[in-house]
Design an enzyme around this catalytic site. Structure first.
Site, PDB file in Angstrom:
ATOM      1  N   HIS A 131       4.185  -6.886 -11.021  1.00 53.93           N
ATOM      2  CA  HIS A 131       4.352  -6.420  -9.640  1.00 53.93           C
ATOM      3  C   HIS A 131       3.734  -7.336  -8.578  1.00 53.93           C
ATOM      4  CE1 HIS A 131       4.920  -3.420  -6.515  1.00 53.93           C
ATOM      5  NE2 HIS A 131       3.642  -3.462  -6.205  1.00 53.93           N
ATOM      6  N   GLY A 182       0.840  -1.202   0.000  1.00 53.92           N
ATOM      7  CA  GLY A 182       0.000   0.000   0.000  1.00 53.92           C
ATOM      8  C   GLY A 182       0.872   1.247   0.000  1.00 53.92           C
TER       9      GLY A 182
HETATM   10  N1  STX Z   1       1.867   1.118  -3.952  1.00 52.00           N
HETATM   11  C1  STX Z   1       2.441  -0.156  -4.170  1.00 52.00           C
HETATM   12  C2  STX Z   1       2.018  -1.155  -3.153  1.00 52.00           C
HETATM   13  O1  STX Z   1       2.598  -1.241  -2.098  1.00 52.00           O
HETATM   14  C3  STX Z   1       2.416   2.187  -4.724  1.00 52.00           C
HETATM   15  C4  STX Z   1       0.906  -1.990  -3.447  1.00 52.00           C
HETATM   16  N2  STX Z   1       0.282  -2.053  -4.570  1.00 52.00           N
HETATM   17  N3  STX Z   1      -0.724  -2.948  -4.423  1.00 52.00           N
HETATM   18  C5  STX Z   1      -0.666  -3.417  -3.211  1.00 52.00           C
HETATM   19  O2  STX Z   1       0.330  -2.830  -2.593  1.00 52.00           O
HETATM   20  C6  STX Z   1      -1.568  -4.445  -2.585  1.00 52.00           C
HETATM   21  C7  STX Z   1      -1.650  -5.650  -3.494  1.00 52.00           C
HETATM   22  C8  STX Z   1      -1.073  -4.847  -1.243  1.00 52.00           C
HETATM   23  C9  STX Z   1      -2.959  -3.891  -2.415  1.00 52.00           C
END
Ligand code: STX
Length: 320
Positions: free
Chosen positions: A298, A47
């Site tokens: 990712h 997040g």
């Molecule tokens: N935020 C990247 C991150 O930590 C920029 C992230 N992206 N999606 C998630 O975390 C979850 C799958 C945990 C919701």
């Protein structure tokens, strides 16, 4: 060494849960799974604002690990939901120390992806003496260029279809600074304005996470409860540049990681956190090894990423 399994371990339930009061406002949810005598590992979710899910427990052999998971301030089962007050990177680092002390653990392994890698690195740089090793995925260093790449211009060139609803949610006059425009809406007193912005923000991220996008993968990101915490907390942290004293803070302090072994797992086609992040980190931290996954983006759930993370937890199960 026995070969690590290629798929997640079987689902498990916690043997203990805790509600830890960490400030006058916040109470965080903590759970322990697996073997109480096993290698302690802290799962650090993404997040910020993403929260933990049951399958996150399944990256670790439950016979070998004492698996600790927590929902960071304002998300998941922590309360109050989507709260931004008293919610900074340094508050979360302090919460990790409070969890460690509550559980009587001197040194542990940290396991974090995406923002979970950012927070794990921040903790390790601050308290290297409490870290046995780090397993990090989808490296996010929260540099200004990384924020700009995903929320202003970069990924937009690769995913113009998913980008469309994200940027057209903001009127033309405000599009020069989308982060700021979203922040205004995500902190609006009008719940309908907040929710619409939260869903547009959150779905953008959900639509770009995997090498091969899946429709149901992005659907969860529109769920109101999830979207509100995820979007509000992410935007609050990024508006505040991660609460770091300067841009590039984590790389500038990477020497603090000296002597801590690390395994870095990063998908070649990660468009949320480009591979360059992992590359820069590895070069600043000689005790780490970088495992580039040729066919992944990712997400933690992509097959090549899962296999590499399972291999990493198998390697660190007996780390002293
Ligand atoms: N935020 C990247 C991150 O930590 C920029 C992230 N992206 N999606 C998630 O975390 C979850 C799958 C945990 C919701």
């Amino acid at each position: 060494m026995p070969a690590a399994p290629m798929t997640l371990f079987a689902p498990i339930e916690p043997y203990q849960t805790h509600q830890l009061k960490v400030s006058s406002i916040h109470t965080i949810y903590v759970e322990e799974c697996g073997n109480p005598q096993g290698q302690p590992v802290l799962f650090v979710h993404g997040g910020p604002g993403g929260g933990c899910e049951p399958w996150h427990r399944q990256f670790f052999d439950p016979r070998k690990y004492r698996i600790i998971l927590f929902d960071q301030r304002g998300c998941g089962r922590s309360t109050p939901h989507a709260e931004l007050r008293e919610n900074t990177t340094w508050d979360l680092v302090a919460d990790m120390q409070a969890i460690r002390k509550m559980l009587g653990i001197e040194r542990w392994v940290l396991f974090g992806g995406s923002w979970g890698s950012t927070l794990s690195l921040t903790y390790a740089i601050t308290y290297p003496q409490h870290c046995k090793g780090l397993i990090l995925r989808g490296i996010f260093l929260l540099r200004e260029a990384e924020i700009r790449w995903f929320y202003q211009e970069g990924t937009s060139w690769l995913y113009p279809d998913a980008w469309q609803p994200y940027w057209t949610h903001i009127p033309e006059a405000e599009r020069g600074d989308l982060l700021k425009a979203y922040y205004g809406r995500l902190t609006s007193p009008d719940p309908a304005v907040r929710l619409a912005a939260a869903q547009a923000w959150s779905v953008w991220e959900g639509s770009t996470a995997r090498l091969i996008p899946s429709a149901d993968g992005a659907a969860r990101f529109a769920e109101p409860q999830f979207a509100e915490a995820f979007a509000r907390i992410e935007c609050h942290y990024f508006m505040n540049k991660g609460f770091f004293e300067r841009d590039g803070y984590l790389l500038a302090r990477a020497h603090q990681l000296h002597g801590i072994p690390g395994i870095i797992v990063h998908g070649r086609y990660d468009v949320i956190c480009p591979l360059r992040n992992a590359w820069d980190l590895q070069r600043a931290w000689p005790q780490s090894r970088l495992n580039i996954i040729a066919d992944a983006g990712h997400a933690a759930s992509e097959p090549g990423i899962v296999a590499a993370l399972l291999d990493a937890t198998e390697q660190f199960a007996t780390l002293e």
